[in-house]
Write a protein that holds these residues in place. Structure first.
Motif, PDB file in Angstrom:
ATOM      1  N   ILE A  90      -4.596 -16.998  18.740  1.00 26.83           N
ATOM      2  CA  ILE A  90      -5.644 -17.970  19.073  1.00 26.83           C
ATOM      3  C   ILE A  90      -5.915 -18.874  17.883  1.00 26.83           C
ATOM      4  O   ILE A  90      -6.018 -20.098  18.005  1.00 26.83           O
ATOM      5  N   SER A  91      -6.028 -18.262  16.702  1.00 31.20           N
ATOM      6  CA  SER A  91      -6.290 -19.034  15.483  1.00 31.20           C
ATOM      7  C   SER A  91      -5.202 -20.063  15.234  1.00 31.20           C
ATOM      8  O   SER A  91      -5.477 -21.213  14.880  1.00 31.20           O
ATOM      9  N   ALA A  92      -3.952 -19.665  15.441  1.00 32.10           N
ATOM     10  CA  ALA A  92      -2.830 -20.589  15.228  1.00 32.10           C
ATOM     11  C   ALA A  92      -2.889 -21.760  16.203  1.00 32.10           C
ATOM     12  O   ALA A  92      -2.580 -22.899  15.829  1.00 32.10           O
ATOM     13  N   SER A  93      -3.294 -21.506  17.448  1.00 26.44           N
ATOM     14  CA  SER A  93      -3.337 -22.578  18.447  1.00 26.44           C
ATOM     15  C   SER A  93      -4.461 -23.573  18.168  1.00 26.44           C
ATOM     16  O   SER A  93      -4.401 -24.719  18.618  1.00 26.44           O
ATOM     17  N   LEU A  94      -5.484 -23.148  17.441  1.00 21.76           N
ATOM     18  CA  LEU A  94      -6.599 -24.045  17.117  1.00 21.76           C
ATOM     19  C   LEU A  94      -6.328 -24.879  15.870  1.00 21.76           C
ATOM     20  O   LEU A  94      -7.057 -25.834  15.600  1.00 21.76           O
ATOM     21  N   ARG A  95      -5.298 -24.511  15.131  1.00 20.80           N
ATOM     22  CA  ARG A  95      -4.968 -25.235  13.905  1.00 20.80           C
ATOM     23  C   ARG A  95      -4.636 -26.689  14.236  1.00 20.80           C
ATOM     24  O   ARG A  95      -3.869 -26.983  15.140  1.00 20.80           O
ATOM     25  N   GLY A  96      -5.226 -27.604  13.506  1.00 19.95           N
ATOM     26  CA  GLY A  96      -5.007 -29.022  13.764  1.00 19.95           C
ATOM     27  C   GLY A  96      -6.086 -29.626  14.637  1.00 19.95           C
ATOM     28  O   GLY A  96      -6.186 -30.847  14.739  1.00 19.95           O
ATOM     29  N   SER A  97      -6.880 -28.775  15.288  1.00 16.09           N
ATOM     30  CA  SER A  97      -8.024 -29.277  16.053  1.00 16.09           C
ATOM     31  C   SER A  97      -9.270 -29.163  15.180  1.00 16.09           C
ATOM     32  O   SER A  97      -9.212 -28.676  14.055  1.00 16.09           O
ATOM     33  N   ARG A  98     -10.394 -29.613  15.694  1.00 18.92           N
ATOM     34  CA  ARG A  98     -11.639 -29.506  14.928  1.00 18.92           C
ATOM     35  C   ARG A  98     -12.332 -28.163  15.138  1.00 18.92           C
ATOM     36  O   ARG A  98     -13.360 -27.890  14.531  1.00 18.92           O
ATOM     37  N   TYR A  99     -11.750 -27.341  15.981  1.00 20.49           N
ATOM     38  CA  TYR A  99     -12.415 -26.092  16.342  1.00 20.49           C
ATOM     39  C   TYR A  99     -12.012 -24.934  15.438  1.00 20.49           C
ATOM     40  O   TYR A  99     -10.864 -24.841  14.990  1.00 20.49           O
ATOM     41  N   GLU A 100     -12.985 -24.079  15.186  1.00 21.47           N
ATOM     42  CA  GLU A 100     -12.756 -22.846  14.454  1.00 21.47           C
ATOM     43  C   GLU A 100     -13.100 -21.667  15.355  1.00 21.47           C
ATOM     44  O   GLU A 100     -13.872 -21.804  16.306  1.00 21.47           O
ATOM     45  N   MET A 101     -12.530 -20.537  15.021  1.00 22.05           N
ATOM     46  CA  MET A 101     -12.744 -19.343  15.827  1.00 22.05           C
ATOM     47  C   MET A 101     -13.849 -18.483  15.215  1.00 22.05           C
ATOM     48  O   MET A 101     -13.882 -18.258  14.021  1.00 22.05           O
ATOM     49  N   SER A 102     -14.744 -18.007  16.063  1.00 21.93           N
ATOM     50  CA  SER A 102     -15.779 -17.063  15.645  1.00 21.93           C
ATOM     51  C   SER A 102     -15.616 -15.791  16.466  1.00 21.93           C
ATOM     52  O   SER A 102     -15.544 -15.841  17.692  1.00 21.93           O
ATOM     53  N   VAL A 103     -15.537 -14.651  15.792  1.00 18.75           N
ATOM     54  CA  VAL A 103     -15.332 -13.367  16.463  1.00 18.75           C
ATOM     55  C   VAL A 103     -16.673 -12.668  16.637  1.00 18.75           C
ATOM     56  O   VAL A 103     -17.447 -12.534  15.684  1.00 18.75           O
ATOM     57  N   PHE A 104     -16.924 -12.218  17.865  1.00 16.59           N
ATOM     58  CA  PHE A 104     -18.146 -11.478  18.178  1.00 16.59           C
ATOM     59  C   PHE A 104     -17.743 -10.082  18.652  1.00 16.59           C
ATOM     60  O   PHE A 104     -17.068  -9.945  19.683  1.00 16.59           O
ATOM     61  N   ASN A 105     -18.122  -9.071  17.906  1.00 13.53           N
ATOM     62  CA  ASN A 105     -17.837  -7.699  18.312  1.00 13.53           C
ATOM     63  C   ASN A 105     -18.858  -7.248  19.352  1.00 13.53           C
ATOM     64  O   ASN A 105     -20.067  -7.416  19.160  1.00 13.53           O
ATOM     65  N   VAL A 106     -18.379  -6.690  20.439  1.00 14.33           N
ATOM     66  CA  VAL A 106     -19.271  -6.222  21.501  1.00 14.33           C
ATOM     67  C   VAL A 106     -18.921  -4.788  21.857  1.00 14.33           C
ATOM     68  O   VAL A 106     -17.749  -4.415  21.925  1.00 14.33           O
ATOM     69  N   ALA A 107     -19.939  -3.979  22.074  1.00 13.30           N
ATOM     70  CA  ALA A 107     -19.754  -2.574  22.435  1.00 13.30           C
ATOM     71  C   ALA A 107     -20.243  -2.367  23.863  1.00 13.30           C
ATOM     72  O   ALA A 107     -21.415  -2.075  24.093  1.00 13.30           O
ATOM     73  N   GLY A 108     -19.369  -2.583  24.824  1.00 13.76           N
ATOM     74  CA  GLY A 108     -19.744  -2.363  26.219  1.00 13.76           C
ATOM     75  C   GLY A 108     -20.245  -3.619  26.900  1.00 13.76           C
ATOM     76  O   GLY A 108     -20.546  -4.637  26.260  1.00 13.76           O
ATOM     77  N   LEU A 109     -20.369  -3.538  28.224  1.00 11.01           N
ATOM     78  CA  LEU A 109     -20.747  -4.689  29.037  1.00 11.01           C
ATOM     79  C   LEU A 109     -22.160  -5.199  28.759  1.00 11.01           C
ATOM     80  O   LEU A 109     -22.352  -6.418  28.626  1.00 11.01           O
ATOM     81  N   PRO A 110     -23.184  -4.344  28.643  1.00  8.87           N
ATOM     82  CA  PRO A 110     -24.534  -4.865  28.353  1.00  8.87           C
ATOM     83  C   PRO A 110     -24.584  -5.657  27.051  1.00  8.87           C
ATOM     84  O   PRO A 110     -25.233  -6.711  26.979  1.00  8.87           O
ATOM     85  N   ASP A 111     -23.884  -5.166  26.037  1.00  4.97           N
ATOM     86  CA  ASP A 111     -23.848  -5.878  24.761  1.00  4.97           C
ATOM     87  C   ASP A 111     -23.137  -7.219  24.917  1.00  4.97           C
ATOM     88  O   ASP A 111     -23.580  -8.247  24.379  1.00  4.97           O
ATOM     89  N   ALA A 112     -22.043  -7.225  25.677  1.00  8.49           N
ATOM     90  CA  ALA A 112     -21.309  -8.475  25.907  1.00  8.49           C
ATOM     91  C   ALA A 112     -22.183  -9.505  26.615  1.00  8.49           C
ATOM     92  O   ALA A 112     -22.168 -10.697  26.267  1.00  8.49           O
ATOM     93  N   MET A 113     -22.966  -9.066  27.586  1.00  2.97           N
ATOM     94  CA  MET A 113     -23.840  -9.981  28.315  1.00  2.97           C
ATOM     95  C   MET A 113     -24.912 -10.554  27.392  1.00  2.97           C
ATOM     96  O   MET A 113     -25.248 -11.739  27.459  1.00  2.97           O
ATOM     97  N   ALA A 114     -25.444  -9.707  26.515  1.00  9.74           N
ATOM     98  CA  ALA A 114     -26.469 -10.178  25.572  1.00  9.74           C
ATOM     99  C   ALA A 114     -25.886 -11.192  24.595  1.00  9.74           C
ATOM    100  O   ALA A 114     -26.525 -12.204  24.277  1.00  9.74           O
ATOM    101  N   VAL A 115     -24.661 -10.935  24.134  1.00  7.58           N
ATOM    102  CA  VAL A 115     -24.008 -11.859  23.205  1.00  7.58           C
ATOM    103  C   VAL A 115     -23.709 -13.185  23.894  1.00  7.58           C
ATOM    104  O   VAL A 115     -23.920 -14.267  23.318  1.00  7.58           O
ATOM    105  N   LEU A 116     -23.231 -13.132  25.125  1.00  9.51           N
ATOM    106  CA  LEU A 116     -22.958 -14.367  25.865  1.00  9.51           C
ATOM    107  C   LEU A 116     -24.226 -15.190  26.062  1.00  9.51           C
ATOM    108  O   LEU A 116     -24.203 -16.426  25.962  1.00  9.51           O
ATOM    109  N   ALA A 117     -25.327 -14.523  26.341  1.00 16.28           N
ATOM    110  CA  ALA A 117     -26.598 -15.231  26.520  1.00 16.28           C
ATOM    111  C   ALA A 117     -26.980 -15.964  25.237  1.00 16.28           C
ATOM    112  O   ALA A 117     -27.429 -17.124  25.287  1.00 16.28           O
ATOM    113  N   ARG A 118     -26.779 -15.335  24.092  1.00 19.21           N
ATOM    114  CA  ARG A 118     -27.098 -15.984  22.810  1.00 19.21           C
ATOM    115  C   ARG A 118     -26.166 -17.155  22.548  1.00 19.21           C
ATOM    116  O   ARG A 118     -26.591 -18.211  22.064  1.00 19.21           O
ATOM    117  N   ILE A 119     -24.884 -16.977  22.850  1.00 19.89           N
ATOM    118  CA  ILE A 119     -23.908 -18.046  22.631  1.00 19.89           C
ATOM    119  C   ILE A 119     -24.268 -19.279  23.455  1.00 19.89           C
ATOM    120  O   ILE A 119     -24.272 -20.408  22.945  1.00 19.89           O
TER     121      ILE A 119
END
Length: 348
Positions: A90-119
């Motif tokens: 993913i990082s290689a495919s973004l090279r040359g664009s203005r976008y950077e990658m941010s990694v969010f660690n999630v532990a299970g579905l409830p945590d993933a939903m909470a992280v998505l809401a913040r994003i």
């Protein structure tokens, strides 16, 4: 020396200001050759985007969020192997664009939903990439409800189309099972992911279709579901050895499960390749070092992860989902002869 600008780059290259601007922001409307030419001139002239000003003007973060599942379970020692390679692609495919990658660690579905809401609510990223699509996946429903760009590693059962890259799990399971049936195996076990995952159902469908084509009724006692870990493979093999009519072949969902099966077989004195055949349907090319090295269905993880990033950029550009969907067919790597089934399954 005056600071390079979009206008000076346009003058140098002969392209319009609009084309230069689109190329420098990685827009898919610009041909790749043109984008590279413009980027090369921009680099030579020392052009640098004022990202703070750009973020203020566009109200964008220029970040791509990638959700990575983490577990406190020590048995899931394999999960980082694949994610490392996915993140690199993913990082290689973004090279040359203005976008950077941010990694969010999630532990299970409830945590993933909470992280998505913040994003989404706090504007932490402009798009999201995640894997492990579920039946009636609430993450997909949430992002679609908020019209938030995303790409999944895996298909879904969502009625609304969305961007995805997937390994053709159904085809791989069908091919592996049909191969074994053709060699005379009648008792074939399937070590599969958790049932809530979309690709678990796809694998089981392919497996059962191949059995049906061979005139074999599926036996529920030969189908196991569990976390894609070596521990699951080990436990499944031990359960198979308790059956009165044991299998002569076993298809594992990934290399971690395969490793667990091989380890348990060795401990039980079952010789892989003679007493039982083992095939993996999700190969990262690590199994070439297993003893014995099993036949596998290889998935080019570099291509898969690169496409995730490319499709994310296209989705951000408003591309139609039909342009950002791909299923990748696995390639058989035959490391074992997958010998014809013995007349009777092994006993210990």
């Amino acid at each position: 020396m005056a600071r390079a600008t979009i206008k000076s780059i346009a003058k140098e290259t002969g392209y319009s200001v609009g084309t230069v601007s689109n190329a420098l922001r990685g827009a898919t409307s610009v041909r790749e050759e043109t984008r590279q030419e413009i980027q090369a001139v921009a680099t030579r002239l020392g052009y640098r985007v004022n990202m703070d000003g750009l973020k203020l003007r566009t109200n964008k973060s220029y970040r791509i969020a990638v959700l990575v599942s983490v577990s406190s379970d020590a048995a899931e020692e394999w999960e980082g192997v694949e994610f490392t390679r996915i993140l690199a692609g993913i990082s290689a495919s973004l090279r040359g664009s203005r976008y950077e990658m941010s990694v969010f660690n999630v532990a299970g579905l409830p945590d993933a939903m909470a992280v998505l809401a913040r994003i989404v609510q706090d504007g932490l990223a402009d798009g999201v990439i995640f894997s492990g699509t579920l039946q009636d996946d609430p993450r997909i429903a949430f992002l679609q409800q908020h019209s938030f760009p995303f790409v999944t590693m895996g298909m879904s059962d969502s009625e609304a189309p969305h961007a995805y890259v997937d390994f053709d799990s159904q085809a791989a399971a069908f091919d592996a099972t049909a191969r074994l049936v053709g060699l005379g195996h009648r008792r074939i076990a399937l070590v599969n992911p958790p049932v809530e995952l979309i690709y678990a159902a796809q694998r089981q469908t392919g497996y059962e279709q191949a059995l049906a084509n061979g005139g074999i009724a599926p036996d529920p006692a030969l189908i196991f579901n569990g976390p894609t870990t070596a521990r699951t493979g080990q436990l499944c093999f031990e359960a198979l050895m308790q059956l009165s009519d044991r299998p002569t072949a076993c298809i594992c969902a990934n290399e971690a499960m395969t490793l667990g099966v091989l380890s348990a077989a060795h401990a039980a004195g079952v010789q892989i390749g003679r007493d039982m055949v083992v095939i993996s349907t999700d190969d990262l090319q690590l199994s070439r070092y297993f003893v014995p090295p099993p036949s596998t269905y290889y998935v080019p993880i570099e291509e898969t992860s690169r496409l995730l990033g490319e499709y994310m950029l296209k989705a951000l550009d408003g591309a139609d989902p039909s342009e950002t969907q791909k299923k990748i067919r696995a390639t058989l790597i035959e490391r074992q002869p997958d010998t014809p089934a013995p007349q009777k399954a092994p006993t210990t």
